[in-house]
Design a protein around this motif. Structure first.
Motif, PDB file in Angstrom:
ATOM      1  N   VAL A 129      -3.067   4.677   2.542  1.00 36.43           N
ATOM      2  CA  VAL A 129      -1.970   3.738   3.281  1.00 36.43           C
ATOM      3  C   VAL A 129      -3.024   2.554   3.957  1.00 36.43           C
ATOM      4  O   VAL A 129      -3.112   1.502   3.859  1.00 36.43           O
ATOM      5  CB  VAL A 129      -0.879   4.112   3.127  1.00 36.43           C
ATOM      6  N   ALA A 169       0.941  -1.508   0.473  1.00 40.38           N
ATOM      7  CA  ALA A 169      -0.389   0.332   0.192  1.00 40.38           C
ATOM      8  C   ALA A 169       0.992   1.123  -0.030  1.00 40.38           C
ATOM      9  O   ALA A 169       0.957   2.177  -0.707  1.00 40.38           O
ATOM     10  CB  ALA A 169      -0.976   0.374   1.332  1.00 40.38           C
ATOM     11  N   SER A 170       1.748   1.209   0.571  1.00 38.55           N
ATOM     12  CA  SER A 170       2.666   2.740   0.874  1.00 38.55           C
ATOM     13  C   SER A 170       4.069   2.989  -0.236  1.00 38.55           C
ATOM     14  O   SER A 170       4.484   3.457   0.046  1.00 38.55           O
ATOM     15  CB  SER A 170       3.425   2.287   2.516  1.00 38.55           C
TER      16      SER A 170
END
Length: 276
Positions: A181, A162-163
């Protein structure tokens, strides 16, 4: 919570907002997320007068954490049963990533009159895996790495995706949204680890070639040109050649999660297709 139970006894969570006599727009989420990933688009289409629906795929989100049958045939059959239960007619189905594969397989098997149009966003069809027939695909070792990382530390693995590559937040100069995120991680961790493990096979090794060839409905293919997870050359550029009634639109510099990072760009394109 709205739920329904499939013929094999699996309870699925779904959202169903808006006038029941309006045209339905059905959203199919990516791996390992949930219906919540579509909240921005659901609210947008709701304001435009549509009925909007999204379900948590089996094993994901608030649906049963199934330890078997986490495959595309079953996912598509679940949608057949949900569409019948809600009596959806002339629906527009929009799928992202794994959800795009689900849309393709469902659309090829939908009961008459249930589906009018489809949208594939950053979608996995025709097939992600490198094979003799798909030499430019992604090697199996990459997906084996996904499985190993999920087993070793699912929470960290999901945070890293996600990041990093999912939203292109690993690119120089990227404007990082910590909210996106954390929301991605929250959705992922609410699902079942076994289902998520199995779904890696489903999204990477399923061949949707015949599904795409079978479709006669209008299909819009949207893809970010900087998609690091589902590279455009091995997905959208091949899928559009297999569709009888397809339209391709690509977005320079945008990532795999383009509809979340740039809803002001993607939503109007979705609406224009829905109204066409």
């Amino acid at each position: 919570m709205a739920t329904f139970t499939t013929t094999d006894g699996t309870t699925l969570f779904y959202k169903d907002w808006g006038p029941r006599d309006a045209q339905p727009v059905v959203f199919h989420h990516g791996w390992p997320l949930s219906a919540d990933d579509w909240d921005t688009q659901m609210l947008y289409f709701l304001e435009q007068g549509y009925r909007v629906i999204a379900h948590d795929r089996r094993g994901h989100g608030r649906s049963d954490q199934t330890d078997s049958d986490n495959d595309m045939d079953t996912y598509a059959q679940d949608m057949v049963e949900l569409a019948r239960a809600l009596d959806l007619k002339d629906a527009i189905h929009i799928g992202h990533s794994t959800g795009g594969g689900e849309v393709a397989r469902y659309a090829a098997r939908a009961e008459p009159g249930r589906i009018a149009k489809a949208v594939l966003i950053g979608a996995v069809p025709p097939i992600m895996l490198k094979t003799e027939a798909n030499p430019e695909g992604i090697p199996l070792e990459v997906f084996d790495g996904f499985r190993a990382s999920l087993i070793a530390n699912r929470a960290q693995f999901f945070l890293d995706i996600a990041s990093g590559p999912f939203y292109g937040f690993n690119r120089e100069g990227a404007k990082v949204s910590e909210g996106l995120v954390q929301n991605w991680w929250r959705q992922g961790m609410s699902g079942g680890a076994k289902a998520h493990y199995d779904c890696i096979n489903a999204f990477s090794e399923t061949d949707f070639t015949e599904d795409l060839k079978a479709l006669t409905i209008p299909v819009l293919v949207l893809h970010g040109e900087d998609d690091q997870l589902v590279p455009i050359a091995n997905s959208a550029h091949l899928a559009i050649k297999l569709l009888r009634n397809g339209t391709l639109k690509t977005y320079p510099g945008l990532s795999h999660g383009l509809f979340a990072t740039h809803p002001e760009v993607i939503n109007p394109d979705l609406l224009a297709f829905a109204r066409a």
